[in-house]
Motif scaffolding. Sequence first.
Motif, short mmCIF file in Angstrom:
data_model
loop_
_atom_site.label_atom_id
_atom_site.label_comp_id
_atom_site.label_asym_id
_atom_site.label_seq_id
_atom_site.Cartn_x
_atom_site.Cartn_y
_atom_site.Cartn_z
N UNK A 93 28.74 40.96 -59.92
CA UNK A 93 27.92 41.40 -58.78
C UNK A 93 26.44 41.23 -59.07
N UNK A 94 26.03 41.56 -60.29
CA UNK A 94 24.62 41.40 -60.66
C UNK A 94 24.23 39.92 -60.69
N UNK A 95 25.15 39.06 -61.15
CA UNK A 95 24.86 37.63 -61.21
C UNK A 95 24.71 37.04 -59.81
N UNK A 96 25.55 37.51 -58.86
CA UNK A 96 25.44 37.04 -57.48
C UNK A 96 24.06 37.39 -56.92
N UNK A 97 23.63 38.61 -57.13
CA UNK A 97 22.32 39.03 -56.62
C UNK A 97 21.20 38.20 -57.23
N UNK A 98 21.26 37.96 -58.54
CA UNK A 98 20.21 37.18 -59.20
C UNK A 98 20.16 35.76 -58.66
N UNK A 99 21.33 35.15 -58.49
CA UNK A 99 21.38 33.75 -58.04
C UNK A 99 20.79 33.59 -56.64
N UNK A 100 21.18 34.48 -55.72
CA UNK A 100 20.69 34.34 -54.34
C UNK A 100 19.25 34.83 -54.21
N UNK A 101 18.83 35.76 -55.05
CA UNK A 101 17.42 36.17 -55.03
C UNK A 101 16.52 35.02 -55.42
N UNK A 102 16.92 34.24 -56.43
CA UNK A 102 16.12 33.08 -56.83
C UNK A 102 16.06 32.06 -55.72
N UNK A 103 17.19 31.82 -55.06
CA UNK A 103 17.21 30.86 -53.95
C UNK A 103 16.36 31.36 -52.81
N UNK A 104 16.43 32.65 -52.50
CA UNK A 104 15.65 33.21 -51.40
C UNK A 104 14.17 33.12 -51.64
N UNK A 105 13.71 33.36 -52.88
CA UNK A 105 12.28 33.29 -53.15
C UNK A 105 11.78 31.88 -53.06
N UNK A 106 12.60 30.91 -53.50
CA UNK A 106 12.17 29.52 -53.39
C UNK A 106 12.06 29.10 -51.94
N UNK A 107 13.05 29.50 -51.12
CA UNK A 107 13.03 29.09 -49.72
C UNK A 107 11.85 29.70 -48.99
N UNK A 108 11.54 30.97 -49.28
CA UNK A 108 10.45 31.60 -48.57
C UNK A 108 9.13 30.95 -48.88
N UNK A 109 8.96 30.43 -50.08
CA UNK A 109 7.72 29.77 -50.43
C UNK A 109 7.57 28.44 -49.74
N UNK A 110 8.69 27.83 -49.36
CA UNK A 110 8.63 26.48 -48.83
C UNK A 110 8.95 26.39 -47.35
N UNK A 111 9.20 27.54 -46.70
CA UNK A 111 9.60 27.51 -45.30
C UNK A 111 8.53 26.89 -44.43
N UNK A 112 7.29 27.28 -44.62
CA UNK A 112 6.22 26.76 -43.77
C UNK A 112 6.05 25.27 -43.95
N UNK A 113 6.23 24.78 -45.19
CA UNK A 113 5.95 23.39 -45.44
C UNK A 113 7.08 22.48 -45.00
N UNK A 114 8.32 22.92 -45.11
CA UNK A 114 9.42 22.00 -44.91
C UNK A 114 10.40 22.43 -43.84
N UNK A 115 10.05 23.41 -43.00
CA UNK A 115 10.96 23.82 -41.95
C UNK A 115 12.25 24.39 -42.49
N UNK A 116 12.19 25.11 -43.64
CA UNK A 116 13.35 25.71 -44.28
C UNK A 116 14.33 24.67 -44.77
N UNK A 117 13.87 23.45 -45.04
CA UNK A 117 14.75 22.41 -45.55
C UNK A 117 14.88 22.55 -47.05
N UNK A 118 16.09 22.35 -47.60
CA UNK A 118 16.27 22.44 -49.05
C UNK A 118 15.53 21.32 -49.76
N UNK A 119 15.17 21.58 -51.02
CA UNK A 119 14.46 20.60 -51.83
C UNK A 119 15.42 20.07 -52.89
N UNK A 120 15.66 18.77 -52.91
CA UNK A 120 16.57 18.13 -53.85
C UNK A 120 15.76 17.16 -54.70
N UNK A 121 16.05 17.12 -56.01
CA UNK A 121 15.36 16.15 -56.86
C UNK A 121 16.19 14.87 -56.92
#
Length: 551
Positions: A93-121
């Motif tokens: 349960x703790x691992x699930x929260x950590x994984x999605x928290x990291x994803x959520x913080x990344x998306x919030x930083x990039x929402x304005x720039x990319x229309x909430x589009x995921x970033x792939x390398x």
Amino acid sequence: MPAAEDSPKLARPVAAALSPTAGDARAAGPSEEFLALIPREFARRHLVLSRGRRDGREQLAVAPSTPSTIIHNVGVRLGVPTEPCITDPEQLAAAVDRAYDRTGSRSSNETERSGDAPIIHVEGAQDLAGELAEAVRSAEADLLSTAGKSPVVRLVDLILFEALQRSASDVHVQPLRDRTLVHYRLDGALHTARELPASLASSVVSRVKVMARLDVAERRAPQDGRAGVTIGSGGPNGGGAAGSRRIDLRVSVLPTAFGERLVIRLLDPTRSPHLSSFTALGMPAPIERAYLAQAARTSGIVLSTGPTGSGKTTTLYATLNWISATNAGSHAGGKSRSCELNIMTIEDPIEYELCATRRDAGPPLAVSQTQVDLKKNVTFAAGLRHILRQDPDVIMVGEVRDAETARIAVQASLTGHLVLSTLHTNDAASAVARLIDLGVEPFLVSSSLSAVLAQRLLRTLHRPCAGRGCPECLATGFKGRAGVFELLVVDDAIRALINRRDPADRVKAAAVAAGMVPLRDVGAALVRSGQTTMAEVARVIEALDESEVAA
């Protein structure tokens, strides 16, 4: 998720149905596909989390109480086999929260720039042809090849990398009965770049769906999405942040008789210097001066016309850039500069984020961009109405498509706003008739319309091979394009014609008499100078007579 998860008969705890080994949820990071396609609430409620992907299987950390159907449903959603591993529930349960928290913080930083589009390398390659061939062989060799497996991921990476290396604007993946064709749109023309085995079509499409966060399981309905990728420099040491650049992708998937057809629009700001330069657009100096004189006004409508792919939106972006730069003021003793105009747009879709594409040392572009969203009832007309409540100075409307948008745009221009927009017409004079056909009264058209810029993009001959064709130009004989423009400035004579509802040919004749050079004449001049061919002018504008291009 499928309804099977709620079935009492099937919902057995995984510990009772399987005998997987115990493991640690922190052993490996979750795959991007899992985080993109499996909702956080689902993962938390059922205690299931990806531990990465190995040998084509999604490694899942699950609790002893997790129903076996949940594991099955996750596999169906991801499109790959799963391999569960029982983990301590509290730790999981703790691992699930950590994984999605990291994803959520990344998306919030990039929402304005990319229309909430995921970033792939996306990694590049030094031996592009060799690695593409190897990626095709690797993907085809495995009969279980699916989205997210490393051979298919690498194949999609290399296709995107090759398309960008060739300066393609679009990538098409077209499934046929016996093969899959990959096309690149180069200089406005579609070219078949390679053929893939028919068996790879669904895997390639599924991988791109994952990148764009589309529904991988839905194969009978069209889907549209966006993604952001960073392109590395290739090679064993390539791909670092210092050597990468950001590309935006617009993805469209459409079902066909032989599978889903995929089209990816590549939006690369670094390959678009014309966004901030009219010289790079190829606009002649006299037309540029006359056009910018109209764009400098505080009210009125300035239209850009032409068919799809003729560069209309790019011209409007360059215009907004110029307006922002020329209206920059100084503040705090000249230490900072910003645009003193409120510039707003409504677009479908936003092709380039203007605040992120400025490369010169000038002030940042003070442009607020809004995207059409039919699901939220944000149409061009509705968006324009809301923009007018935001105290704008300059408004860009992506396209005047209907009577309501046309009427609101005209009223906005008459009440002290500069309105920039596009129309789909063959020439500048036809824009007048088009506005009247949309229900705008002639006296309103004559009062509000300032100028109409019609444009085309003509392919130019490839100088190194003298137009004969070579591998560098894919045997076409063309490399690059030149802009062709005609500018109709609405003066008193043309206003009188508009008020009398005179036909487009009379409006065009009056504009020519006032100095407008028609598109056809500009094309003939390019043929005479050896920059293009009569066939290319006929393809893009209209056929020429031999006498028109005679020296």
